[in-house]
Design a protein around this motif. Sequence first.
Motif, mmCIF file in Angstrom:
data_model
loop_
_atom_site.group_PDB
_atom_site.id
_atom_site.type_symbol
_atom_site.label_atom_id
_atom_site.label_comp_id
_atom_site.label_asym_id
_atom_site.label_seq_id
_atom_site.Cartn_x
_atom_site.Cartn_y
_atom_site.Cartn_z
ATOM 1 N N SER A 86 46.991 13.416 31.177
ATOM 2 C CA SER A 86 46.740 14.609 30.442
ATOM 3 C C SER A 86 45.058 15.152 29.848
ATOM 4 O O SER A 86 44.441 13.690 30.541
ATOM 5 C CB SER A 86 47.274 15.021 29.317
ATOM 6 O OG SER A 86 49.238 14.814 29.260
ATOM 7 N N VAL A 102 41.921 16.280 28.404
ATOM 8 C CA VAL A 102 40.611 17.080 27.120
ATOM 9 C C VAL A 102 39.658 17.318 26.815
ATOM 10 O O VAL A 102 39.221 16.290 28.029
ATOM 11 C CB VAL A 102 41.426 15.931 25.261
ATOM 12 C CG1 VAL A 102 42.712 16.895 25.138
ATOM 13 C CG2 VAL A 102 41.451 15.361 25.153
ATOM 14 N N MET A 129 40.452 17.329 19.075
ATOM 15 C CA MET A 129 42.304 17.831 19.150
ATOM 16 C C MET A 129 42.299 17.873 17.639
ATOM 17 O O MET A 129 43.362 16.428 17.789
ATOM 18 C CB MET A 129 42.894 17.948 20.509
ATOM 19 C CG MET A 129 42.795 18.635 21.010
ATOM 20 S SD MET A 129 42.988 20.245 21.840
ATOM 21 C CE MET A 129 44.676 20.308 21.806
ATOM 22 N N TYR A 154 48.241 16.806 18.743
ATOM 23 C CA TYR A 154 48.340 17.715 20.600
ATOM 24 C C TYR A 154 49.630 18.420 20.081
ATOM 25 O O TYR A 154 50.531 18.721 19.645
ATOM 26 C CB TYR A 154 48.598 16.790 21.407
ATOM 27 C CG TYR A 154 47.551 15.894 21.330
ATOM 28 C CD1 TYR A 154 46.578 16.275 22.124
ATOM 29 C CD2 TYR A 154 47.072 14.809 20.845
ATOM 30 C CE1 TYR A 154 45.566 15.692 21.527
ATOM 31 C CE2 TYR A 154 46.562 13.589 21.179
ATOM 32 C CZ TYR A 154 44.854 13.813 21.820
ATOM 33 O OH TYR A 154 43.469 13.479 21.498
ATOM 34 N N TYR A 167 49.863 17.862 27.366
ATOM 35 C CA TYR A 167 50.077 17.054 26.763
ATOM 36 C C TYR A 167 50.648 15.688 26.396
ATOM 37 O O TYR A 167 50.596 14.545 25.516
ATOM 38 C CB TYR A 167 49.635 17.005 25.252
ATOM 39 C CG TYR A 167 48.179 18.338 24.710
ATOM 40 C CD1 TYR A 167 46.911 18.063 24.810
ATOM 41 C CD2 TYR A 167 48.877 19.769 25.148
ATOM 42 C CE1 TYR A 167 46.393 18.494 25.087
ATOM 43 C CE2 TYR A 167 47.966 21.060 25.040
ATOM 44 C CZ TYR A 167 46.090 20.436 24.992
ATOM 45 O OH TYR A 167 45.280 21.540 25.464
ATOM 46 N N ASN A 221 50.602 12.346 23.491
ATOM 47 C CA ASN A 221 51.605 12.295 22.705
ATOM 48 C C ASN A 221 52.870 11.167 23.037
ATOM 49 O O ASN A 221 53.168 10.795 21.796
ATOM 50 C CB ASN A 221 52.386 13.824 22.761
ATOM 51 C CG ASN A 221 52.199 14.899 21.797
ATOM 52 O OD1 ASN A 221 51.418 14.172 20.643
ATOM 53 N ND2 ASN A 221 52.212 15.890 22.384
#
Length: 141
Positions: A57, A59, A63, A66, A72, A76
């Motif tokens: 994932s 980013v 954030m 998530y 995500y 996670n």
Amino acid sequence: MTVHALAAAVVSGAACVVFTLAPAATPVQAVVPVPSEPCTSGWVCGWTGPDYTSVASFVSQDMPRYPETTAYVGFNGGESVWNSARTWRRNGQVWGRCVTVYSSTEYRGQSRTIRPDQGIARIPASFGNIHSNRFHACRLS
């Protein structure tokens, strides 16, 4: 001297020269795993497996939490994370875009700061999963 160079020296019979020239207390450098598939520049990548493996994932912004979506899952349920952010020079010093990852949402809980082109190959079980991240400038030299 690398392990391969030392082995070649031993095999070729030059071991005595290698040992007399080598410093007495040369530490052995550990091999640091890096992602086999590069994390796109400017992004932080999280993987569901250790050593930057399995589902990834990405980013590129702060954030605070998530979403519970497959986009995500690398954070996670992640086991490794890599920071591919950029670096720059300012006033003769090297700076970078570091990222701090947190074990809880809203930038709380345990935290780890990751410098550009570095990562955590195996997120400790005691840390849990990454649930939020925040980017910030950091001086590297």
